[in-house]
Design a protein around this motif. Structure first.
Motif, PDB file in Angstrom:
ATOM      1  N   MET A  72       0.859  -1.166   0.000  1.00  0.00           N
ATOM      2  CA  MET A  72       0.000   0.000   0.000  1.00  0.00           C
ATOM      3  C   MET A  72       0.903   1.226   0.000  1.00  0.00           C
ATOM      4  O   MET A  72       1.676   1.421   0.916  1.00  0.00           O
ATOM      5  N   ALA A  73       0.814   2.032  -1.018  1.00  0.00           N
ATOM      6  CA  ALA A  73       1.752   3.117  -1.227  1.00  0.00           C
ATOM      7  C   ALA A  73       1.231   4.480  -0.778  1.00  0.00           C
ATOM      8  O   ALA A  73       1.875   5.484  -1.021  1.00  0.00           O
ATOM      9  N   THR A  74       0.103   4.549  -0.115  1.00  0.00           N
ATOM     10  CA  THR A  74      -0.460   5.831   0.296  1.00  0.00           C
ATOM     11  C   THR A  74       0.447   6.495   1.324  1.00  0.00           C
ATOM     12  O   THR A  74       0.829   5.887   2.309  1.00  0.00           O
ATOM     13  N   ARG A  75       0.782   7.749   1.092  1.00  0.00           N
ATOM     14  CA  ARG A  75       1.569   8.512   2.063  1.00  0.00           C
ATOM     15  C   ARG A  75       0.603   9.078   3.101  1.00  0.00           C
ATOM     16  O   ARG A  75      -0.375   9.734   2.760  1.00  0.00           O
ATOM     17  N   LEU A  76       0.902   8.816   4.353  1.00  0.00           N
ATOM     18  CA  LEU A  76      -0.006   9.225   5.417  1.00  0.00           C
ATOM     19  C   LEU A  76      -0.218  10.734   5.438  1.00  0.00           C
ATOM     20  O   LEU A  76      -1.307  11.201   5.742  1.00  0.00           O
ATOM     21  N   GLU A  77       0.812  11.493   5.087  1.00  0.00           N
ATOM     22  CA  GLU A  77       0.681  12.944   5.081  1.00  0.00           C
ATOM     23  C   GLU A  77      -0.347  13.412   4.052  1.00  0.00           C
ATOM     24  O   GLU A  77      -0.879  14.511   4.145  1.00  0.00           O
ATOM     25  N   ALA A  78      -0.582  12.589   3.042  1.00  0.00           N
ATOM     26  CA  ALA A  78      -1.506  12.969   1.972  1.00  0.00           C
ATOM     27  C   ALA A  78      -2.968  12.689   2.317  1.00  0.00           C
ATOM     28  O   ALA A  78      -3.855  13.109   1.579  1.00  0.00           O
ATOM     29  N   LEU A  79      -3.220  11.995   3.409  1.00  0.00           N
ATOM     30  CA  LEU A  79      -4.598  11.664   3.764  1.00  0.00           C
ATOM     31  C   LEU A  79      -5.316  12.931   4.258  1.00  0.00           C
ATOM     32  O   LEU A  79      -4.837  13.610   5.158  1.00  0.00           O
ATOM     33  N   PRO A  80      -6.467  13.257   3.668  1.00  0.00           N
ATOM     34  CA  PRO A  80      -7.125  14.532   3.982  1.00  0.00           C
ATOM     35  C   PRO A  80      -7.818  14.577   5.345  1.00  0.00           C
ATOM     36  O   PRO A  80      -8.047  15.656   5.871  1.00  0.00           O
ATOM     37  N   HIS A  81      -8.155  13.436   5.895  1.00  0.00           N
ATOM     38  CA  HIS A  81      -8.860  13.409   7.182  1.00  0.00           C
ATOM     39  C   HIS A  81      -7.917  12.913   8.269  1.00  0.00           C
ATOM     40  O   HIS A  81      -7.233  11.908   8.091  1.00  0.00           O
ATOM     41  N   ARG A  82      -7.932  13.621   9.405  1.00  0.00           N
ATOM     42  CA  ARG A  82      -7.039  13.254  10.494  1.00  0.00           C
ATOM     43  C   ARG A  82      -7.666  13.673  11.819  1.00  0.00           C
ATOM     44  O   ARG A  82      -8.281  14.735  11.911  1.00  0.00           O
ATOM     45  N   HIS A  83      -7.495  12.827  12.818  1.00  0.00           N
ATOM     46  CA  HIS A  83      -7.972  13.141  14.168  1.00  0.00           C
ATOM     47  C   HIS A  83      -6.969  12.550  15.155  1.00  0.00           C
ATOM     48  O   HIS A  83      -6.495  11.431  14.966  1.00  0.00           O
ATOM     49  N   VAL A  84      -6.656  13.299  16.210  1.00  0.00           N
ATOM     50  CA  VAL A  84      -5.714  12.851  17.232  1.00  0.00           C
ATOM     51  C   VAL A  84      -6.419  12.906  18.581  1.00  0.00           C
ATOM     52  O   VAL A  84      -7.068  13.898  18.913  1.00  0.00           O
ATOM     53  N   LEU A  85      -6.281  11.827  19.338  1.00  0.00           N
ATOM     54  CA  LEU A  85      -6.933  11.702  20.641  1.00  0.00           C
ATOM     55  C   LEU A  85      -5.891  11.271  21.672  1.00  0.00           C
ATOM     56  O   LEU A  85      -5.175  10.296  21.449  1.00  0.00           O
ATOM     57  N   THR A  86      -5.794  11.997  22.779  1.00  0.00           N
ATOM     58  CA  THR A  86      -4.909  11.616  23.875  1.00  0.00           C
ATOM     59  C   THR A  86      -5.764  11.123  25.029  1.00  0.00           C
ATOM     60  O   THR A  86      -6.733  11.780  25.408  1.00  0.00           O
ATOM     61  N   LEU A  87      -5.388   9.954  25.545  1.00  0.00           N
ATOM     62  CA  LEU A  87      -6.179   9.298  26.593  1.00  0.00           C
ATOM     63  C   LEU A  87      -5.282   8.808  27.715  1.00  0.00           C
ATOM     64  O   LEU A  87      -4.108   8.479  27.473  1.00  0.00           O
ATOM     65  N   PRO A  88      -5.832   8.678  28.929  1.00  0.00           N
ATOM     66  CA  PRO A  88      -5.067   8.015  29.981  1.00  0.00           C
ATOM     67  C   PRO A  88      -4.887   6.538  29.616  1.00  0.00           C
ATOM     68  O   PRO A  88      -5.777   5.932  29.000  1.00  0.00           O
ATOM     69  N   THR A  89      -3.767   5.982  29.957  1.00  0.00           N
ATOM     70  CA  THR A  89      -3.491   4.583  29.644  1.00  0.00           C
ATOM     71  C   THR A  89      -4.176   3.713  30.701  1.00  0.00           C
ATOM     72  O   THR A  89      -3.554   3.212  31.638  1.00  0.00           O
ATOM     73  N   GLU A  90      -5.482   3.574  30.540  1.00  0.00           N
ATOM     74  CA  GLU A  90      -6.307   2.791  31.455  1.00  0.00           C
ATOM     75  C   GLU A  90      -7.409   2.114  30.648  1.00  0.00           C
ATOM     76  O   GLU A  90      -7.666   2.488  29.499  1.00  0.00           O
ATOM     77  N   PRO A  91      -8.075   1.103  31.220  1.00  0.00           N
ATOM     78  CA  PRO A  91      -9.034   0.301  30.455  1.00  0.00           C
ATOM     79  C   PRO A  91     -10.120   1.085  29.720  1.00  0.00           C
ATOM     80  O   PRO A  91     -10.518   0.696  28.624  1.00  0.00           O
ATOM     81  N   SER A  92     -10.590   2.186  30.267  1.00  0.00           N
ATOM     82  CA  SER A  92     -11.646   2.945  29.593  1.00  0.00           C
ATOM     83  C   SER A  92     -11.183   3.496  28.245  1.00  0.00           C
ATOM     84  O   SER A  92     -12.009   3.854  27.397  1.00  0.00           O
ATOM     85  N   ALA A  93      -9.889   3.555  28.008  1.00  0.00           N
ATOM     86  CA  ALA A  93      -9.351   4.068  26.738  1.00  0.00           C
ATOM     87  C   ALA A  93      -9.786   3.210  25.558  1.00  0.00           C
ATOM     88  O   ALA A  93      -9.940   3.721  24.443  1.00  0.00           O
ATOM     89  N   VAL A  94      -9.989   1.919  25.779  1.00  0.00           N
ATOM     90  CA  VAL A  94     -10.386   1.030  24.679  1.00  0.00           C
ATOM     91  C   VAL A  94     -11.742   1.472  24.128  1.00  0.00           C
ATOM     92  O   VAL A  94     -11.900   1.699  22.928  1.00  0.00           O
ATOM     93  N   ARG A  95     -12.702   1.624  24.995  1.00  0.00           N
ATOM     94  CA  ARG A  95     -14.047   2.042  24.581  1.00  0.00           C
ATOM     95  C   ARG A  95     -14.029   3.433  23.965  1.00  0.00           C
ATOM     96  O   ARG A  95     -14.603   3.668  22.897  1.00  0.00           O
ATOM     97  N   LEU A  96     -13.342   4.370  24.604  1.00  0.00           N
ATOM     98  CA  LEU A  96     -13.298   5.741  24.104  1.00  0.00           C
ATOM     99  C   LEU A  96     -12.617   5.832  22.739  1.00  0.00           C
ATOM    100  O   LEU A  96     -13.062   6.591  21.872  1.00  0.00           O
ATOM    101  N   SER A  97     -11.575   5.055  22.529  1.00  0.00           N
ATOM    102  CA  SER A  97     -10.885   5.105  21.234  1.00  0.00           C
ATOM    103  C   SER A  97     -11.768   4.546  20.121  1.00  0.00           C
ATOM    104  O   SER A  97     -11.778   5.075  19.003  1.00  0.00           O
ATOM    105  N   ARG A  98     -12.524   3.505  20.416  1.00  0.00           N
ATOM    106  CA  ARG A  98     -13.427   2.933  19.412  1.00  0.00           C
ATOM    107  C   ARG A  98     -14.595   3.882  19.115  1.00  0.00           C
ATOM    108  O   ARG A  98     -14.967   4.070  17.962  1.00  0.00           O
ATOM    109  N   GLN A  99     -15.169   4.474  20.150  1.00  0.00           N
ATOM    110  CA  GLN A  99     -16.267   5.423  19.943  1.00  0.00           C
ATOM    111  C   GLN A  99     -15.803   6.622  19.116  1.00  0.00           C
ATOM    112  O   GLN A  99     -16.520   7.085  18.228  1.00  0.00           O
TER     113      GLN A  99
END
Length: 141
Positions: free
Chosen positions: A1-28
């Motif tokens: 797969m040759a897609t350059r990540l910088e070229a992807l038009p949609h991007r979202h960054v999420l910072t979470l505490p490293t605890e079990p609730s992060a799994v659910r929050l990251s999926r949502q």
């Protein structure tokens, strides 16, 4: 797969505490982002991508929390590509492809089987100071 990540038009960054609730929050958050970007949650790549994301976040919670109280989840997409990354500040870099050949166990084996089965790629990128890493998964849409 040759897609350059910088070229992807949609991007979202999420910072979470490293605890079990992060799994659910990251999926949502992934579901909301995909919907906003016009990617149907019924697309055949989405369920495996959410499982992959859950496994990667779970691994950070289980193995990195002592050294990395926070993790970062990165979501990116384009017309034909979905990319996910989980970053933590634990220095261990797992051998992703070893998880497929039988030298790895558990969640990474599932991550790699799903990724490769969908025609995707996986890479571990270490931080410049070698005290953390990101695991990047790229999947075709």
């Amino acid at each position: 797969m040759a897609t350059r990540l910088e070229a992807l038009p949609h991007r979202h960054v999420l910072t979470l505490p490293t605890e079990p609730s992060a799994v659910r929050l990251s999926r949502q958050t992934a579901e909301r982002a995909l919907t906003e970007w016009g990617i149907s949650l019924r697309h055949p790549t989405v369920d495996p991508a959410l499982l992959i994301l859950g496994e990667l976040v779970t691994n950070s919670v289980r193995h990195a929390a002592a050294l990395s109280p926070r993790m970062t989840v990165i979501y990116a997409a384009g017309a034909d590509c979905l990319a996910l990354a989980v970053h933590d500040r634990h220095p261990y870099r797992p051998a992703l492809y070893g998880a497929v050949t039988g030298t790895g166990t558990g969640g990474l084996g599932t991550v790699m089987e799903l990724t490769l089965g969908l025609g995707g790629t996986a890479v571990v990128r270490g931080d410049a100071d070698d005290r953390g890493k990101s695991i990047w998964i790229t999947l075709p849409l």
